[in-house]
Design an enzyme around this catalytic site. Structure first.
Site, PDB file in Angstrom:
ATOM      1  CG  HIS A  72      25.785 -16.635  12.302  1.00 26.07           C
ATOM      2  ND1 HIS A  72      24.458 -16.821  12.556  1.00 26.07           N
ATOM      3  CD2 HIS A  72      26.280 -15.974  13.382  1.00 26.07           C
ATOM      4  CE1 HIS A  72      24.147 -16.311  13.733  1.00 26.07           C
ATOM      5  NE2 HIS A  72      25.234 -15.768  14.249  1.00 26.07           N
ATOM      6  CE1 TYR A 200      17.919 -19.211   7.662  1.00 27.73           C
ATOM      7  CE2 TYR A 200      15.958 -18.517   6.466  1.00 27.73           C
ATOM      8  CZ  TYR A 200      17.260 -18.292   6.868  1.00 27.73           C
ATOM      9  OH  TYR A 200      17.906 -17.141   6.464  1.00 27.73           O
ATOM     10  N   PRO A 292      11.930 -12.599   1.497  1.00 31.83           N
ATOM     11  CG  PRO A 292      11.001 -12.150   3.593  1.00 31.83           C
ATOM     12  CD  PRO A 292      10.663 -12.196   2.143  1.00 31.83           C
ATOM     13  CE  LYS A 296      21.639 -15.132  -1.368  1.00 29.79           C
ATOM     14  NZ  LYS A 296      22.309 -14.993  -0.077  1.00 29.79           N
ATOM     15  CE1 TYR A 384      20.367 -18.155   4.519  1.00 36.83           C
ATOM     16  CE2 TYR A 384      22.526 -17.378   5.236  1.00 36.83           C
ATOM     17  CZ  TYR A 384      21.148 -17.458   5.405  1.00 36.83           C
ATOM     18  OH  TYR A 384      20.567 -16.808   6.473  1.00 36.83           O
TER      19      TYR A 384
HETATM   20  P1  FAD Z   1      15.378   0.885   0.339  1.00 34.15           P
HETATM   21  O1  FAD Z   1      15.997   0.359   1.572  1.00 34.15           O
HETATM   22  O2  FAD Z   1      13.911   0.714   0.169  1.00 34.15           O
HETATM   23  O3  FAD Z   1      15.741   2.420   0.258  1.00 34.15           O
HETATM   24  C1  FAD Z   1      15.126   3.283  -0.654  1.00 34.15           C
HETATM   25  C2  FAD Z   1      15.127   4.692  -0.101  1.00 34.15           C
HETATM   26  O4  FAD Z   1      14.585   5.572  -1.070  1.00 34.15           O
HETATM   27  C3  FAD Z   1      14.258   4.831   1.145  1.00 34.15           C
HETATM   28  O5  FAD Z   1      14.987   5.447   2.170  1.00 34.15           O
HETATM   29  C4  FAD Z   1      13.084   5.662   0.679  1.00 34.15           C
HETATM   30  O6  FAD Z   1      12.555   6.473   1.707  1.00 34.15           O
HETATM   31  C5  FAD Z   1      13.709   6.468  -0.438  1.00 34.15           C
HETATM   32  N1  FAD Z   1      12.735   6.944  -1.426  1.00 34.15           N
HETATM   33  C6  FAD Z   1      11.666   6.291  -1.934  1.00 34.15           C
HETATM   34  N2  FAD Z   1      11.005   7.048  -2.804  1.00 34.15           N
HETATM   35  C7  FAD Z   1      11.671   8.214  -2.886  1.00 34.15           C
HETATM   36  C8  FAD Z   1      11.463   9.382  -3.622  1.00 34.15           C
HETATM   37  N3  FAD Z   1      10.438   9.531  -4.461  1.00 34.15           N
HETATM   38  N4  FAD Z   1      12.341  10.397  -3.466  1.00 34.15           N
HETATM   39  C9  FAD Z   1      13.390  10.281  -2.616  1.00 34.15           C
HETATM   40  N5  FAD Z   1      13.630   9.181  -1.880  1.00 34.15           N
HETATM   41  C10 FAD Z   1      12.780   8.148  -2.018  1.00 34.15           C
HETATM   42  N6  FAD Z   1      15.884  -8.159   3.118  1.00 34.15           N
HETATM   43  C11 FAD Z   1      16.509  -9.161   3.701  1.00 34.15           C
HETATM   44  O7  FAD Z   1      17.513  -9.622   3.154  1.00 34.15           O
HETATM   45  N7  FAD Z   1      16.046  -9.650   4.910  1.00 34.15           N
HETATM   46  C12 FAD Z   1      14.950  -9.123   5.539  1.00 34.15           C
HETATM   47  O8  FAD Z   1      14.562  -9.552   6.613  1.00 34.15           O
HETATM   48  C13 FAD Z   1      14.257  -8.088   4.945  1.00 34.15           C
HETATM   49  N8  FAD Z   1      13.156  -7.533   5.520  1.00 34.15           N
HETATM   50  C14 FAD Z   1      12.497  -6.525   4.868  1.00 34.15           C
HETATM   51  C15 FAD Z   1      11.347  -5.959   5.415  1.00 34.15           C
HETATM   52  C16 FAD Z   1      10.658  -4.938   4.756  1.00 34.15           C
HETATM   53  C17 FAD Z   1       9.395  -4.342   5.367  1.00 34.15           C
HETATM   54  C18 FAD Z   1      11.139  -4.463   3.504  1.00 34.15           C
HETATM   55  C19 FAD Z   1      10.394  -3.360   2.770  1.00 34.15           C
HETATM   56  C20 FAD Z   1      12.302  -5.011   2.969  1.00 34.15           C
HETATM   57  C21 FAD Z   1      12.989  -6.050   3.639  1.00 34.15           C
HETATM   58  N9  FAD Z   1      14.153  -6.618   3.111  1.00 34.15           N
HETATM   59  C22 FAD Z   1      14.784  -7.627   3.715  1.00 34.15           C
HETATM   60  C23 FAD Z   1      14.739  -6.159   1.898  1.00 34.15           C
HETATM   61  C24 FAD Z   1      15.889  -5.186   2.152  1.00 34.15           C
HETATM   62  O9  FAD Z   1      15.621  -4.422   3.290  1.00 34.15           O
HETATM   63  C25 FAD Z   1      15.974  -4.357   0.906  1.00 34.15           C
HETATM   64  O10 FAD Z   1      16.332  -5.223  -0.160  1.00 34.15           O
HETATM   65  C26 FAD Z   1      16.968  -3.210   1.001  1.00 34.15           C
HETATM   66  O11 FAD Z   1      16.505  -2.255   1.917  1.00 34.15           O
HETATM   67  C27 FAD Z   1      17.146  -2.568  -0.363  1.00 34.15           C
HETATM   68  O12 FAD Z   1      17.833  -1.378  -0.225  1.00 34.15           O
HETATM   69  P2  FAD Z   1      17.562  -0.167  -1.204  1.00 34.15           P
HETATM   70  O13 FAD Z   1      18.499   0.885  -0.759  1.00 34.15           O
HETATM   71  O14 FAD Z   1      17.618  -0.632  -2.603  1.00 34.15           O
HETATM   72  O15 FAD Z   1      16.038   0.254  -0.943  1.00 34.15           O
HETATM   73  C1  DHB Z   2      16.712 -12.196   8.653  1.00 36.19           C
HETATM   74  C2  DHB Z   2      15.815 -12.064   7.658  1.00 36.19           C
HETATM   75  C3  DHB Z   2      15.775 -13.023   6.678  1.00 36.19           C
HETATM   76  O1  DHB Z   2      14.930 -12.903   5.672  1.00 36.19           O
HETATM   77  C4  DHB Z   2      16.600 -14.107   6.694  1.00 36.19           C
HETATM   78  O2  DHB Z   2      16.504 -15.033   5.730  1.00 36.19           O
HETATM   79  C5  DHB Z   2      17.497 -14.217   7.693  1.00 36.19           C
HETATM   80  C6  DHB Z   2      17.551 -13.255   8.684  1.00 36.19           C
HETATM   81  C7  DHB Z   2      16.759 -11.174   9.730  1.00 36.19           C
HETATM   82  O3  DHB Z   2      16.002 -10.205   9.669  1.00 36.19           O
HETATM   83  O4  DHB Z   2      17.543 -11.342  10.654  1.00 36.19           O
END
Ligand code: FAD
Ligand code: DHB
Length: 390
Positions: A72, A200, A292, A296, A384
């Site tokens: 994009h 958006y 979100p 980022k 972005y």
């Molecule tokens: P996580 O993806 O949270 O991974 C952490 C892992 O650790 C998980 O698999 C969990 O099960 C595991 N864990 C936790 N505790 C323990 C433990 N005690 N022992 C062993 N394992 C454990 N970001 C965007 O940019 N756009 C979005 O649309 C967006 N939507 C989101 C929606 C939701 C509901 C959430 C929660 C987050 C969203 N995010 C979004 C943020 C993005 O998904 C996260 O920033 C990203 O997943 C971070 O990755 P991570 O690996 O640091 O953490």
């Molecule tokens: C998506 C989520 C976001 O927070 C965003 O800014 C753009 C895209 C997505 O889930 O596709």
């Protein structure tokens, strides 16, 4: 068991760090409390910065992203029923890739399997020991049996609710937090996106976002109340509300397909400082959360992993702790800039229940300025697509 780096969490940060370390001969074990299927069932982020895409390439797992991901070159902002394009290529010469976090996680899991990396799923009661100094260890239960892994370092990649950050004595950490007075209601649906690029939408009824996962799969979001429940939002109500918040063209292109996933996420800004305690290093959501709106969260997890991977390589190759000592400050510099951008995008695009008439005028003026100024659009585009890692 013994390894060099014990990684807690098999989300994108844990799996990416594991893959990068394995590729460079640094032994690691990933411990995940859930099953692989559960991890893959979580629908989350969808927009990948160029820097994060390059890191996935470096880890050897970028092929499917380049094949199936959508490049994009801009986004659209809808205001007062009119759409305005922010052209990333024209403004900063960069693009983003639209490719789901679920797919990235799958690619990383496949890559780890192919490389023979060890991931222990469904590990219960993970606890960290002797992380202050010396030999650290991680204890956990698997199939009812207590186990222990000795390691040089622990990477806390276990998300916001994980055990790693909570293992650091409270007096060591400083927390910075803002909780927003609304949430995002999201659905995933197998129907083509309403437009080629993300929209958006700022609207008096609340923010809306039309995103996608592919040319046939849409990801749609509505700003909702914090006390809303998904049962209050059958698909019919969701589409009706979304249509009201979109411009006429987008509204008429919107289908009515049955959602295949529906969830509500609260919005929060959060940072824990520092991101290191002794031999424990936090990365990704374990250390920080962004709302979100700026897309980022996942990208910030990738940049933390980059800094931590570099620091660990320096340690094992050159016996130097300089990178490890600098990790927290280095990562936090970029974290705060992404926090600022995500907070700003959230504040200009959402309806804040408590806002005064003056606040609303300021928000409108900010948006109108943004959409009329090349300088302001360039600042948005630069953030972005992702600020540089170095
Ligand atoms: P996580 O993806 O949270 O991974 C952490 C892992 O650790 C998980 O698999 C969990 O099960 C595991 N864990 C936790 N505790 C323990 C433990 N005690 N022992 C062993 N394992 C454990 N970001 C965007 O940019 N756009 C979005 O649309 C967006 N939507 C989101 C929606 C939701 C509901 C959430 C929660 C987050 C969203 N995010 C979004 C943020 C993005 O998904 C996260 O920033 C990203 O997943 C971070 O990755 P991570 O690996 O640091 O953490
Ligand atoms: C998506 C989520 C976001 O927070 C965003 O800014 C753009 C895209 C997505 O889930 O596709």
């Amino acid at each position: 068991m013994r390894t060099q780096v014990a990684i807690i969490g098999a989300g994108p940060s844990g799996l990416l760090l594991g893959q990068l370390l394995s590729k460079h001969g640094i032994a690691n074990i990933v411990l995940e409390q859930r099953s692989a299927d559960y991890v893959l069932s979580r629908i989350r982020a969808g927009v990948i910065e160029q820097g994060a895409a390059e890191l996935l390439d470096e880890a050897g797992v970028g092929n499917r992203m380049h094949r199936d991901g959508l490049t994009h070159d801009g986004i659209e902002i809808s205001l007062g029923g009119q759409r305005h394009r922010i052209d990333f290529q024209a403004l900063v010469g960069k693009s983003v890739i639209v490719y789901g976090q679920t797919e990235i996680t799958r690619d990383l899991m496949d890559g780890r399997l192919a490389a023979g990396g060890q991931t222990l799923y469904e590990t219960a009661d993970v606890s960290l020991h002797q992380i202050e100094h010396g030999r650290a260890s991680v204890r956990y239960r698997s199939g009812g049996v207590e186990q222990e892994i000795e390691c040089d370092f622990v990477a806390g990649c276990d998300g916001f609710h994980g055990v790693s950050r909570k293992s650091i004595p409270e007096h060591v950490l400083k927390f910075y937090e803002r909780v927003y007075p609304f949430g995002w209601l999201g659905i995933l649906v197998d129907q083509p996106p309403v437009s080629a690029e993300l929209i958006y939408a700022s609207h008096e009824r609340g923010f809306a976002l039309c995103s996608m996962r592919s040319r046939t799969r849409s990801r749609l979001y509505l700003q909702c109340r914090l006390d809303d429940h998904i049962e209050d939002w059958p698909d019919g109500r969701f589409y009706e509300e979304l249509r009201r918040r979109l411009d006429d063209n987008a509204a008429s292109a919107l289908g009515r397909g049955a959602s295949i996933e529906k969830s509500i996420a609260p919005l929060r800004s959060f940072v824990a400082e520092p991101m290191r305690y002794g031999n424990l290093f936090l990365a990704g959501d374990a250390a920080h959360i962004v709302p979100p709106t700026g897309a980022k969260g996942l990208n910030l997890a990738a940049s933390d992993v980059y800094y931590l991977w570099q620091a660990l390589m320096e340690y094992y190759r050159e016996q130097s702790t300089a990178g490890l000592d600098a990790y927290s400050a280095r990562a936090l510099q970029r974290v705060w800039k992404a926090e600022r951008f995500s907070w700003w995008m959230t504040s200009i695009l959402h309806c804040f229940p408590e806002s005064s008439g003056f606040d609303q005028k300021m928000q409108r003026a900010e948006l109108e300025y943004l959409l009329s100024s090349r300088a302001a659009m360039t600042a948005l585009a630069e953030n972005y697509v992702g600020l540089p890692y170095k």
